[in-house]
Design a protein around this motif. Structure first.
Motif, PDB file in Angstrom:
ATOM      1  N   SER A 112       0.827  -1.209   0.000  1.00  0.00           N
ATOM      2  CA  SER A 112       0.000   0.000   0.000  1.00  0.00           C
ATOM      3  C   SER A 112       0.862   1.260   0.000  1.00  0.00           C
ATOM      4  O   SER A 112       0.425   2.325  -0.390  1.00  0.00           O
ATOM      5  CB  SER A 112      -0.940  -0.001   1.208  1.00  0.00           C
ATOM      6  OG  SER A 112      -0.192  -0.012   2.401  1.00  0.00           O
ATOM      7  N   GLU A 113       2.139   1.117   0.429  1.00  0.00           N
ATOM      8  CA  GLU A 113       3.011   2.295   0.513  1.00  0.00           C
ATOM      9  C   GLU A 113       3.982   2.410  -0.667  1.00  0.00           C
ATOM     10  O   GLU A 113       5.021   3.054  -0.563  1.00  0.00           O
ATOM     11  CB  GLU A 113       3.799   2.266   1.821  1.00  0.00           C
ATOM     12  CG  GLU A 113       2.907   2.404   3.042  1.00  0.00           C
ATOM     13  CD  GLU A 113       3.706   2.761   4.280  1.00  0.00           C
ATOM     14  OE1 GLU A 113       3.679   3.936   4.670  1.00  0.00           O
ATOM     15  OE2 GLU A 113       4.373   1.861   4.833  1.00  0.00           O
ATOM     16  N   ARG A 114       3.608   1.812  -1.811  1.00  0.00           N
ATOM     17  CA  ARG A 114       4.473   1.901  -2.995  1.00  0.00           C
ATOM     18  C   ARG A 114       4.659   3.352  -3.449  1.00  0.00           C
ATOM     19  O   ARG A 114       5.612   3.674  -4.151  1.00  0.00           O
ATOM     20  CB  ARG A 114       3.898   1.065  -4.139  1.00  0.00           C
ATOM     21  CG  ARG A 114       2.483   1.432  -4.528  1.00  0.00           C
ATOM     22  CD  ARG A 114       1.882   0.377  -5.464  1.00  0.00           C
ATOM     23  NE  ARG A 114       0.527   0.670  -5.860  1.00  0.00           N
ATOM     24  CZ  ARG A 114      -0.564   0.401  -5.134  1.00  0.00           C
ATOM     25  NH1 ARG A 114      -0.437  -0.177  -3.957  1.00  0.00           N
ATOM     26  NH2 ARG A 114      -1.770   0.690  -5.564  1.00  0.00           N
ATOM     27  N   THR A 131      14.671   2.578   0.013  1.00  0.00           N
ATOM     28  CA  THR A 131      14.199   1.601   0.998  1.00  0.00           C
ATOM     29  C   THR A 131      13.189   2.298   1.912  1.00  0.00           C
ATOM     30  O   THR A 131      13.238   3.514   2.103  1.00  0.00           O
ATOM     31  CB  THR A 131      15.322   1.033   1.895  1.00  0.00           C
ATOM     32  OG1 THR A 131      15.724   2.034   2.837  1.00  0.00           O
ATOM     33  CG2 THR A 131      16.524   0.573   1.100  1.00  0.00           C
ATOM     34  N   HIS A 132      12.307   1.496   2.457  1.00  0.00           N
ATOM     35  CA  HIS A 132      11.394   2.004   3.489  1.00  0.00           C
ATOM     36  C   HIS A 132      11.365   0.981   4.609  1.00  0.00           C
ATOM     37  O   HIS A 132      11.103  -0.197   4.363  1.00  0.00           O
ATOM     38  CB  HIS A 132       9.988   2.219   2.936  1.00  0.00           C
ATOM     39  CG  HIS A 132       8.980   2.464   4.023  1.00  0.00           C
ATOM     40  ND1 HIS A 132       9.136   3.486   4.945  1.00  0.00           N
ATOM     41  CD2 HIS A 132       7.841   1.828   4.377  1.00  0.00           C
ATOM     42  CE1 HIS A 132       8.115   3.454   5.796  1.00  0.00           C
ATOM     43  NE2 HIS A 132       7.324   2.441   5.482  1.00  0.00           N
ATOM     44  N   CYS A 133      11.702   1.396   5.817  1.00  0.00           N
ATOM     45  CA  CYS A 133      11.695   0.456   6.940  1.00  0.00           C
ATOM     46  C   CYS A 133      11.186   1.130   8.208  1.00  0.00           C
ATOM     47  O   CYS A 133      11.074   2.357   8.282  1.00  0.00           O
ATOM     48  CB  CYS A 133      13.072  -0.152   7.163  1.00  0.00           C
ATOM     49  SG  CYS A 133      14.448   0.771   6.527  1.00  0.00           S
ATOM     50  N   HIS A 134      10.908   0.296   9.176  1.00  0.00           N
ATOM     51  CA  HIS A 134      10.336   0.748  10.456  1.00  0.00           C
ATOM     52  C   HIS A 134      11.337   0.508  11.587  1.00  0.00           C
ATOM     53  O   HIS A 134      10.944   0.135  12.689  1.00  0.00           O
ATOM     54  CB  HIS A 134       9.029  -0.011  10.745  1.00  0.00           C
ATOM     55  CG  HIS A 134       8.011   0.060   9.646  1.00  0.00           C
ATOM     56  ND1 HIS A 134       7.057  -0.903   9.433  1.00  0.00           N
ATOM     57  CD2 HIS A 134       7.806   1.004   8.681  1.00  0.00           C
ATOM     58  CE1 HIS A 134       6.300  -0.561   8.398  1.00  0.00           C
ATOM     59  NE2 HIS A 134       6.742   0.582   7.914  1.00  0.00           N
ATOM     60  N   SER A 135      12.630   0.675  11.310  1.00  0.00           N
ATOM     61  CA  SER A 135      13.685   0.398  12.288  1.00  0.00           C
ATOM     62  C   SER A 135      13.354   1.005  13.644  1.00  0.00           C
ATOM     63  O   SER A 135      13.248   2.234  13.787  1.00  0.00           O
ATOM     64  CB  SER A 135      15.016   0.988  11.822  1.00  0.00           C
ATOM     65  OG  SER A 135      15.299   0.574  10.516  1.00  0.00           O
ATOM     66  N   MET A 176      -1.440   6.486   9.294  1.00  0.00           N
ATOM     67  CA  MET A 176       0.013   6.698   9.275  1.00  0.00           C
ATOM     68  C   MET A 176       0.693   6.186   7.998  1.00  0.00           C
ATOM     69  O   MET A 176       1.895   6.351   7.827  1.00  0.00           O
ATOM     70  CB  MET A 176       0.715   6.077  10.501  1.00  0.00           C
ATOM     71  CG  MET A 176       0.207   6.542  11.844  1.00  0.00           C
ATOM     72  SD  MET A 176       0.359   8.326  12.061  1.00  0.00           S
ATOM     73  CE  MET A 176       2.127   8.528  12.234  1.00  0.00           C
ATOM     74  N   LEU A 177      -0.049   5.534   7.116  1.00  0.00           N
ATOM     75  CA  LEU A 177       0.580   4.955   5.931  1.00  0.00           C
ATOM     76  C   LEU A 177       0.613   5.947   4.763  1.00  0.00           C
ATOM     77  O   LEU A 177      -0.343   6.697   4.550  1.00  0.00           O
ATOM     78  CB  LEU A 177      -0.156   3.680   5.499  1.00  0.00           C
ATOM     79  CG  LEU A 177      -0.213   2.562   6.542  1.00  0.00           C
ATOM     80  CD1 LEU A 177      -0.938   1.341   5.984  1.00  0.00           C
ATOM     81  CD2 LEU A 177       1.188   2.174   7.010  1.00  0.00           C
ATOM     82  N   VAL A 178       1.709   5.911   4.010  1.00  0.00           N
ATOM     83  CA  VAL A 178       1.852   6.754   2.821  1.00  0.00           C
ATOM     84  C   VAL A 178       1.208   5.990   1.665  1.00  0.00           C
ATOM     85  O   VAL A 178       1.879   5.360   0.851  1.00  0.00           O
ATOM     86  CB  VAL A 178       3.338   7.077   2.564  1.00  0.00           C
ATOM     87  CG1 VAL A 178       3.498   7.965   1.339  1.00  0.00           C
ATOM     88  CG2 VAL A 178       3.941   7.768   3.788  1.00  0.00           C
ATOM     89  N   GLY A 201       6.540   8.626  14.071  1.00  0.00           N
ATOM     90  CA  GLY A 201       5.669   7.549  14.510  1.00  0.00           C
ATOM     91  C   GLY A 201       5.532   6.414  13.524  1.00  0.00           C
ATOM     92  O   GLY A 201       4.537   5.674  13.546  1.00  0.00           O
ATOM     93  N   HIS A 202       6.527   6.234  12.649  1.00  0.00           N
ATOM     94  CA  HIS A 202       6.380   5.247  11.569  1.00  0.00           C
ATOM     95  C   HIS A 202       7.714   4.583  11.209  1.00  0.00           C
ATOM     96  O   HIS A 202       7.871   3.395  11.386  1.00  0.00           O
ATOM     97  CB  HIS A 202       5.758   5.963  10.360  1.00  0.00           C
ATOM     98  CG  HIS A 202       5.483   5.078   9.190  1.00  0.00           C
ATOM     99  ND1 HIS A 202       4.672   5.466   8.149  1.00  0.00           N
ATOM    100  CD2 HIS A 202       5.916   3.843   8.857  1.00  0.00           C
ATOM    101  CE1 HIS A 202       4.599   4.498   7.255  1.00  0.00           C
ATOM    102  NE2 HIS A 202       5.357   3.512   7.653  1.00  0.00           N
ATOM    103  N   GLY A 203       8.673   5.349  10.725  1.00  0.00           N
ATOM    104  CA  GLY A 203       9.927   4.731  10.290  1.00  0.00           C
ATOM    105  C   GLY A 203      10.801   5.686   9.525  1.00  0.00           C
ATOM    106  O   GLY A 203      11.011   6.826   9.943  1.00  0.00           O
TER     107      GLY A 203
HETATM  108 ZN   LIG Z   1       5.642   1.830   6.488  1.00  0.00          ZN
END
Ligand SMILES: [Zn+2]
Length: 273
Positions: A112-114, A131-135, A176-178, A201-203
């Motif tokens: 969903s966050e493409r 990259t997209h991460c929630h570290s 919170m999702l892009v 609040g996300h990553g």
């Molecule tokens: Zn995310």
């Protein structure tokens, strides 16, 4: 019931084939852009490796993703179907246009966050991997006023600090999702010309001119956050961060030799060859 289902199937088939006229045809044309053609096999292997490496190094778990710009067309990028990165194979890769419309989803579930990826590629011609991460280690620096700063020579790409994207400022209360172009565009604007953008609040979203840079920066960004939290936890005394001039010199000197050494090691471990 049977007739209704048959009618639905017929309509779906026509839509998929793009042979309906009028508005439906236009929508179909937008949703299924033309392919840029075959992917360079080395790039494909590196994209699989990047997915596995991020999982292997603990940067992503079941969530998070990594993409690369297509080698044949800068207006296309490659990203896995919705899947845990550790499980990604060549068969899972979907091609997208920069509006994040799939070329060849073929019914596969999509992240969903493409839009994070599509909108960054659109805004940053110099970026070829995202990259997209929630570290978890990065989350504190997105939700407090304590700025993330480069602690050591492997984090020169942080420079004078990273911007923080607060989705609330653009989109109000969300999950919170892009998850659409508008939010992706706002994220890309906040990223500006930096190497990464923290997401409150996300990553985080991390970029680079090639996969080893985006992956390497993701790994060392997380390490830097841990080191900074440990250093601050010592309490007392003054912390000496990298000077902006030192960070600049690190970037000028090829940023830790283009991550060639860790990439070779990580890739070998991730792909078992
Ligand atoms: Zn995310």
């Amino acid at each position: 019931m049977y007739l209704a289902r048959r009618e639905f199937l017929t309509r779906s088939t026509l839509l998929t084939a793009g042979i309906l006229f009028g508005p439906a045809r236009l929508i179909t044309a937008q949703q299924t852009p033309a392919s840029a053609g075959p992917i360079d096999p080395t790039l494909l292997e590196d994209l699989i490796a990047a997915n596995r490496i991020l999982a292997q190094e603990g940067i992503v778990d079941a969530f998070g993703h990594v993409s690369v710009r297509h080698n044949r067309n800068p207006n296309r990028f490659l990203l896995s179907r919705s899947l845990a990165p550790a499980l990604v194979t060549a068969a899972d890769i979907i091609e997208y246009d920069l509006d994040s419309n799939a070329v060849n989803a073929n019914g596969r579930a999509q992240y969903s966050e493409r839009f994070i990826h599509g909108e960054i590629y659109k805004a940053r011609p110099d970026v070829n991997a995202v990259t997209h991460c929630h570290s978890a280690s990065l989350i504190p620096f997105g939700v407090t006023s304590v700025p993330l700063r480069p602690m050591y020579h492997m984090a020169g790409f942080i420079g004078e600090g990273l911007p923080i994207f607060d989705i609330r400022k653009t989109a109000g209360m969300t999950d919170m999702l892009v998850s659409d172009s508008q939010k992706g565009r706002a994220l890309a604007q906040t990223l500006g010309n930096k190497t990464a953008v923290l997401m409150r609040g996300h990553g985080v979203a991390v970029v680079g001119p090639a996969l080893p840079f985006a992956v390497g920066r993701s790994v060392y960004l997380e390490l830097n956050a841990r080191v900074q939290a440990q250093t601050m936890a010592l309490g007392g005394g003054q912390i000496t961060y990298l000077d902006p001039e030192e960070a600049r010199k690190i970037m000028e000197s090829g940023e830790n030799r283009s991550y060639e050494r860790p990439w070779e090691l990580w890739k070998k471990k991730a792909l078992g060859k």
